[in-house]
Scaffold this motif. Structure first.
Motif, PDB file in Angstrom:
ATOM      1  N   VAL A  62     -34.284  -3.568  37.070  1.00  0.00           N
ATOM      2  CA  VAL A  62     -35.565  -3.458  37.651  1.00  0.00           C
ATOM      3  C   VAL A  62     -37.094  -2.238  38.326  1.00  0.00           C
ATOM      4  CG1 VAL A  62     -37.093  -5.377  38.991  1.00  0.00           C
ATOM      5  CG2 VAL A  62     -35.040  -5.466  39.254  1.00  0.00           C
ATOM      6  N   TYR A  63     -37.311  -2.745  36.833  1.00  0.00           N
ATOM      7  CA  TYR A  63     -38.729  -2.010  37.046  1.00  0.00           C
ATOM      8  C   TYR A  63     -39.997  -2.491  37.116  1.00  0.00           C
ATOM      9  CZ  TYR A  63     -41.759   1.836  36.304  1.00  0.00           C
ATOM     10  OH  TYR A  63     -43.420   2.894  36.754  1.00  0.00           O
ATOM     11  N   PHE A  64     -41.137  -2.117  38.474  1.00  0.00           N
ATOM     12  CA  PHE A  64     -42.089  -2.532  37.495  1.00  0.00           C
ATOM     13  C   PHE A  64     -43.625  -1.823  37.646  1.00  0.00           C
ATOM     14  CE2 PHE A  64     -41.496  -6.524  41.411  1.00  0.00           C
ATOM     15  CZ  PHE A  64     -40.553  -5.655  41.327  1.00  0.00           C
ATOM     16  N   GLY A  65     -44.796  -2.337  36.700  1.00  0.00           N
ATOM     17  CA  GLY A  65     -45.324  -0.911  35.955  1.00  0.00           C
ATOM     18  C   GLY A  65     -46.284  -1.855  35.874  1.00  0.00           C
ATOM     19  N   TYR A  66     -47.062  -1.564  34.529  1.00  0.00           N
ATOM     20  CA  TYR A  66     -48.446  -3.239  33.717  1.00  0.00           C
ATOM     21  C   TYR A  66     -48.567  -1.832  32.475  1.00  0.00           C
ATOM     22  CZ  TYR A  66     -51.389   0.542  35.249  1.00  0.00           C
ATOM     23  OH  TYR A  66     -52.468   1.594  35.279  1.00  0.00           O
ATOM     24  N   SER A  67     -48.566  -2.979  31.720  1.00  0.00           N
ATOM     25  CA  SER A  67     -48.177  -2.404  30.553  1.00  0.00           C
ATOM     26  C   SER A  67     -49.574  -1.211  29.955  1.00  0.00           C
ATOM     27  CB  SER A  67     -48.392  -3.401  29.424  1.00  0.00           C
ATOM     28  OG  SER A  67     -49.637  -4.222  29.347  1.00  0.00           O
ATOM     29  N   ASP A 110     -49.351   6.090  31.532  1.00  0.00           N
ATOM     30  CA  ASP A 110     -48.056   7.234  31.123  1.00  0.00           C
ATOM     31  C   ASP A 110     -46.636   6.824  31.880  1.00  0.00           C
ATOM     32  OD1 ASP A 110     -49.378   7.755  33.500  1.00  0.00           O
ATOM     33  OD2 ASP A 110     -50.694   9.028  33.084  1.00  0.00           O
ATOM     34  N   VAL A 111     -46.905   7.014  33.336  1.00  0.00           N
ATOM     35  CA  VAL A 111     -45.700   6.647  33.837  1.00  0.00           C
ATOM     36  C   VAL A 111     -44.990   5.572  33.538  1.00  0.00           C
ATOM     37  CG1 VAL A 111     -45.201   6.064  36.004  1.00  0.00           C
ATOM     38  CG2 VAL A 111     -46.475   7.770  35.692  1.00  0.00           C
ATOM     39  N   CYS A 112     -45.547   4.431  33.323  1.00  0.00           N
ATOM     40  CA  CYS A 112     -44.816   3.354  33.039  1.00  0.00           C
ATOM     41  C   CYS A 112     -43.655   3.277  31.699  1.00  0.00           C
ATOM     42  CB  CYS A 112     -45.575   1.991  33.047  1.00  0.00           C
ATOM     43  SG  CYS A 112     -45.692   1.354  34.742  1.00  0.00           S
ATOM     44  N   GLY A 113     -44.313   4.470  30.702  1.00  0.00           N
ATOM     45  CA  GLY A 113     -44.038   4.434  29.230  1.00  0.00           C
ATOM     46  C   GLY A 113     -43.354   5.060  29.377  1.00  0.00           C
TER      47      GLY A 113
HETATM   48 NI    NI Z   1     -47.781   2.865  35.123  1.00  0.00          NI
END
Ligand code: NI
Length: 200
Positions: A69-74, A78-81
């Motif tokens: 499970v990962y929380f982020g935003y589209s 940088d970090v989420c990708g």
């Molecule tokens: Ni992010």
């Protein structure tokens, strides 16, 4: 003497209540501690969200499978990708065993991460990656359950161009949705795969 009899009854009642509370306290002190009390962090919990295809999904849909499970935003620059790519690569390292792991991306920016937007985004990473969005309240609740921090940051350009500050850990959950371990930002995919393999 009715008065002294009443006093006696009251006195005995108070004594019984006090002894009862004392007994309960002693029992609480001596019983076996739960995993949370032993120091395993209490991370995870129930959620009902909408996936990138518009289907309602809850935590119980994933029972019987491990979850990453990962929380982020589209819109993350940088970090989420990087982290979603790491998840994808870790699952590829696992080979067929990786099919047993559900892959969840929960947005912390539900305002912009509509199901349509998530559908485009998750397709960039893994065919089994499930993008999840929901109401601001539902997202707040699931983030709280996972001890995830997020906060709307500065708008770089216009109002719609804001950044989100957020936690970047990847959570690895067991078949019952209970927390097993987490992978900090920039854990190499090979290392992630090695750890996951031990639990499968
Ligand atoms: Ni992010």
């Amino acid at each position: 003497m009715p008065n002294s009899r009443i006093l006696l009854v009251v006195g005995v009642t108070v004594l019984v209540v006090v002894l009862g509370l004392l007994g309960q306290t002693l029992w609480e002190l001596h019983r076996t501690p739960t995993s949370a009390e032993r120091g395993t962090p209490l991370i995870g919990g129930a959620f009902t969200l909408t996936d990138h295809t518009g289907r309602a999904r809850s935590d119980t849909d994933f029972r019987g499978r491990h979850m990453l499970v990962y929380f982020g935003y589209s819109f993350c620059p940088d970090v989420c990708g990087t982290e979603l790519l790491a998840i994808t690569q870790a699952v590829e390292h696992l080979g067929p065993a990786g099919d047993k792991v559900a892959l969840l991306f929960i947005t912390i920016d539900p305002e912009r991460d509509t199901k349509e937007r998530l559908a485009e985004y998750v397709a960039e990473f893994h065919p089994r990656l499930v993008g999840l969005t929901g109401t601001a309240e539902a997202i707040r609740a699931v983030a709280k359950a996972y001890r995830v921090f997020y906060k709307r940051g500065d708008a770089a350009g216009g109002d719609a161009d804001y950044l989100m500050d957020h936690s970047t850990a990847i959570y690895f959950m067991d078949r019952e949705g209970k927390f097993l371990t987490h992978f900090p930002f920039q854990t190499p995919p090979e290392k992630m795969a090695q750890t996951i393999k031990r639990y499968l």
